[in-house]
Design a protein around this motif. Structure first.
Motif, short mmCIF file in Angstrom:
data_model
loop_
_atom_site.label_atom_id
_atom_site.label_comp_id
_atom_site.label_asym_id
_atom_site.label_seq_id
_atom_site.Cartn_x
_atom_site.Cartn_y
_atom_site.Cartn_z
N GLU A 13 51.09 48.10 44.75
CA GLU A 13 50.42 47.81 46.01
C GLU A 13 48.95 47.49 45.83
OE1 GLU A 13 51.21 50.56 49.22
OE2 GLU A 13 53.09 51.20 48.27
N ASN A 14 48.41 47.73 44.65
CA ASN A 14 47.01 47.44 44.39
C ASN A 14 46.90 46.50 43.19
OD1 ASN A 14 44.24 47.55 43.57
ND2 ASN A 14 44.01 49.42 44.77
N ILE A 15 46.61 45.24 43.46
CA ILE A 15 46.62 44.23 42.40
C ILE A 15 45.44 44.37 41.45
CG2 ILE A 15 47.86 42.57 43.84
CD1 ILE A 15 45.18 41.14 44.29
N LEU A 16 44.50 45.28 41.75
CA LEU A 16 43.31 45.42 40.90
C LEU A 16 43.53 46.34 39.71
CD1 LEU A 16 40.49 45.68 43.60
CD2 LEU A 16 41.27 43.66 42.36
N THR A 17 44.61 47.09 39.68
CA THR A 17 44.77 48.08 38.63
C THR A 17 44.88 47.47 37.24
OG1 THR A 17 47.15 48.10 39.04
CG2 THR A 17 45.82 49.81 40.11
N GLN A 18 45.31 46.23 37.15
CA GLN A 18 45.41 45.55 35.85
C GLN A 18 44.52 44.31 35.76
OE1 GLN A 18 47.18 46.71 33.18
NE2 GLN A 18 47.53 48.50 34.46
N ASN A 19 43.73 44.06 36.82
CA ASN A 19 42.93 42.83 36.84
C ASN A 19 41.71 42.99 35.94
OD1 ASN A 19 40.65 41.07 37.91
ND2 ASN A 19 42.41 40.24 39.01
N ARG A 20 41.62 42.18 34.91
CA ARG A 20 40.56 42.33 33.91
C ARG A 20 39.18 41.97 34.45
NH1 ARG A 20 41.93 43.50 28.87
NH2 ARG A 20 39.92 42.67 28.16
N ALA A 21 39.11 41.09 35.44
CA ALA A 21 37.83 40.77 36.06
C ALA A 21 37.28 42.00 36.77
CB ALA A 21 37.97 39.61 37.03
N PHE A 22 38.17 42.78 37.39
CA PHE A 22 37.77 44.01 38.08
C PHE A 22 37.49 45.14 37.09
CE2 PHE A 22 39.34 48.11 39.79
CZ PHE A 22 38.36 48.33 40.74
N LEU A 23 38.34 45.29 36.08
CA LEU A 23 38.23 46.42 35.17
C LEU A 23 37.09 46.27 34.15
CD1 LEU A 23 42.01 47.05 34.40
CD2 LEU A 23 40.54 48.39 35.90
N TYR A 24 36.89 45.05 33.67
CA TYR A 24 35.94 44.86 32.58
C TYR A 24 34.91 43.75 32.82
CZ TYR A 24 39.64 47.48 30.25
OH TYR A 24 40.57 48.44 29.93
N GLY A 25 34.91 43.16 34.00
CA GLY A 25 34.03 42.01 34.23
C GLY A 25 34.43 40.84 33.36
N ASP A 26 35.72 40.74 33.05
CA ASP A 26 36.23 39.73 32.12
C ASP A 26 36.58 38.46 32.88
OD1 ASP A 26 37.21 38.41 29.94
OD2 ASP A 26 38.94 39.73 29.62
N GLY A 27 35.53 37.82 33.40
CA GLY A 27 35.75 36.59 34.16
C GLY A 27 34.49 35.77 34.23
N VAL A 28 34.65 34.50 34.55
CA VAL A 28 33.52 33.58 34.76
C VAL A 28 33.76 32.86 36.08
CG1 VAL A 28 33.02 33.28 32.31
CG2 VAL A 28 34.65 31.74 33.42
N PHE A 29 32.69 32.33 36.66
CA PHE A 29 32.87 31.67 37.96
C PHE A 29 31.88 30.54 38.16
CE2 PHE A 29 29.63 34.81 38.88
CZ PHE A 29 28.83 34.25 39.86
N GLU A 30 32.20 29.71 39.13
CA GLU A 30 31.33 28.63 39.59
C GLU A 30 31.28 28.68 41.11
OE1 GLU A 30 29.48 26.01 38.16
OE2 GLU A 30 29.77 27.13 36.30
N THR A 31 30.09 28.49 41.66
CA THR A 31 29.91 28.38 43.10
C THR A 31 29.58 26.93 43.43
OG1 THR A 31 29.09 30.65 43.21
CG2 THR A 31 28.68 29.24 45.12
N LEU A 32 30.34 26.33 44.33
CA LEU A 32 30.26 24.90 44.60
C LEU A 32 29.85 24.64 46.05
CD1 LEU A 32 33.83 24.13 43.21
CD2 LEU A 32 31.72 24.18 41.87
N LYS A 33 29.25 23.48 46.25
CA LYS A 33 28.96 23.04 47.61
C LYS A 33 29.75 21.77 47.87
CE LYS A 33 25.27 22.36 50.98
NZ LYS A 33 23.84 22.64 51.27
N ILE A 34 30.43 21.75 49.02
CA ILE A 34 31.25 20.60 49.39
C ILE A 34 30.69 20.01 50.67
CG2 ILE A 34 33.54 19.84 50.16
CD1 ILE A 34 33.27 22.99 48.10
N ILE A 35 30.45 18.72 50.68
CA ILE A 35 30.00 18.01 51.87
C ILE A 35 30.92 16.82 52.10
CG2 ILE A 35 28.15 16.62 52.90
CD1 ILE A 35 26.14 18.36 51.46
#
Length: 279
Positions: A13-35
C-alpha cells in the motif's frame, strides 16, 4: 507489513518502501517550461538529463530519445489541459532493489505538471531581498552541477530564508565563494561587465544560465565573463539577478544594506522573449 504514520498497513500500500529516489536520493530530474504546447530549450534539457544519468551510472533506455521525451511530457500537459503555459518535472530514478548498492541500473520515470499564469517571461521588479546561507556549503564537484533528488541544502536554505523574511538565499562553496541562489544561477553586473560563477565552483549547469550568457554576449558594450565571486564583491555590484527556466530572470533589489538597479535584467528579459518568439 509496515508502520506508516502509526498505522500498520501492507507494504504494497506504500509505493515508497522500495523507491530508491525516496530511500537514497537515487534520482535526477529536469524542470521544464511549456508555452503553447512547446517545451522551451528542449535540446538543452534533454542533453543535460542524459548527461546527469550517465554521471550517476544509470542505464539510458534505448527508446529514451529526445522525441520520446518530448512526446511523454506533452502528453501529460495535454491531458491536464495546460497547453498554454505549464511547468513540468520529469524525475528519473533507479529501479527498486538493493541497499546502497543497487540490484539494477535500469530506470523508471515520473512526469507531473502544474499550470503557469504567463505565456512569456515577465520581469518582476517588486522588492526582492537576499542574504548568504552559511549553515551548509556546496561542494566543488561534478554532482553539484546536475539536478539530483538530494536537495537538502536548498530545502534548509529555503526554511532559513522564510524564517528571516528573505525572498531567497545565496549559497557559497567550501572555499567561501559565491555559487548560486537556492532556485537558480546568480549573475552580477559591475559597470559594463556581466559576471557569473564558473561551473567549476559547484554551481548548477543551468539551462537558463546558458541562454542568458548567449544573449548577453550579443549586447554591444557588455563584457560577459565567468569568474569567481566573493561575498565582498556582491556589495560593490550595480545589479544582481538570478535565473531559472520557470522564472526567467529575477532581479535582486537588496543584499544586506546594498540596493541594486535592474536595467540589464530588463533588457535581457526583452531579448529572451524575442528569442523564444523567433524559434
Amino acid at each position: 507489513m509496515i508502520n506508516f504514520n502509526g498505522n500498520i498497513v501492507g507494504q504494497e500500500e506504500n509505493i515508497l518502501t522500495q523507491n530508491r529516489a525516496f530511500l537514497y536520493g537515487d534520482g535526477v530530474f529536469e524542470t521544464l517550461k511549456i508555452i503553447n504546447s512547446k517545451i522551451l530549450f528542449l535540446e538543452d534539457h534533454y542533453f543535460r538529463l542524459m548527461a546527469s544519468m550517465r554521471v550517476v551510472r544509470m542505464e539510458i533506455p534505448m527508446n529514451f530519445t529526445m522525441e520520446y521525451f518530448e512526446e511523454q511530457v506533452l502528453k501529460v500537459v495535454a491531458e491536464n489541459g495546460l497547453s498554454a503555459s505549464a511547468r513540468a518535472r520529469i524525475t528519473v530514478f533507479r529501479n527498486d532493489g538493493g541497499l546502497y548498492l543497487p540490484k539494477t541500473n535500469e530506470v523508471s520515470f515520473l512526469i507531473h505538471t502544474t499550470g503557469l499564469e504567463n505565456t512569456s517571461y515577465v520581469l518582476n521588479t517588486a522588492h526582492y531581498e537576499v542574504d548568504l546561507y552559511k549553515d551548509f556549503y556546496v561542494t566543488k564537484q561534478l554532482l553539484s552541477s546536475i539536478k539530483t533528488t538530494n536537495k537538502l541544502i536548498n530545502v534548509t536554505g529555503s526554511i532559513f530564508a522564510h524564517e528571516n523574511g528573505l525572498d531567497n538565499c545565496i549559497l557559497v562553496n567550501d572555499t567561501k565563494n559565491v555559487v548560486e541562489v537556492l532556485q537558480g544561477n546568480l549573475f552580477m553586473v559591475m559597470g559594463k561587465k556581466l559576471i557569473t560563477p564558473p561551473i567549476s565552483e559547484g554551481c548548477l549547469n543551468g539551462v537558463m544560465r546558458k541562454q542568458v550568457l548567449a544573449l548577453a554576449k550579443k549586447i554591444e558594450g557588455i563584457e560577459v565573463t565567468e569568474e569567481i565571486i566573493s561575498p565582498f564583491d556582491l556589495q560593490k555590484a550595480d545589479e544582481l539577478f538570478l535565473t531559472n527556466v520557470i522564472t526567467g530572470i529575477q532581479p535582486i533589489s537588496k543584499y544586506r544594506k546594498k540596493e541594486f538597479t535592474n536595467s540589464l535584467a530588463h533588457l535581457l528579459v526583452q531579448k529572451l522573449n524575442e528569442s523564444i518568439s523567433e524559434n
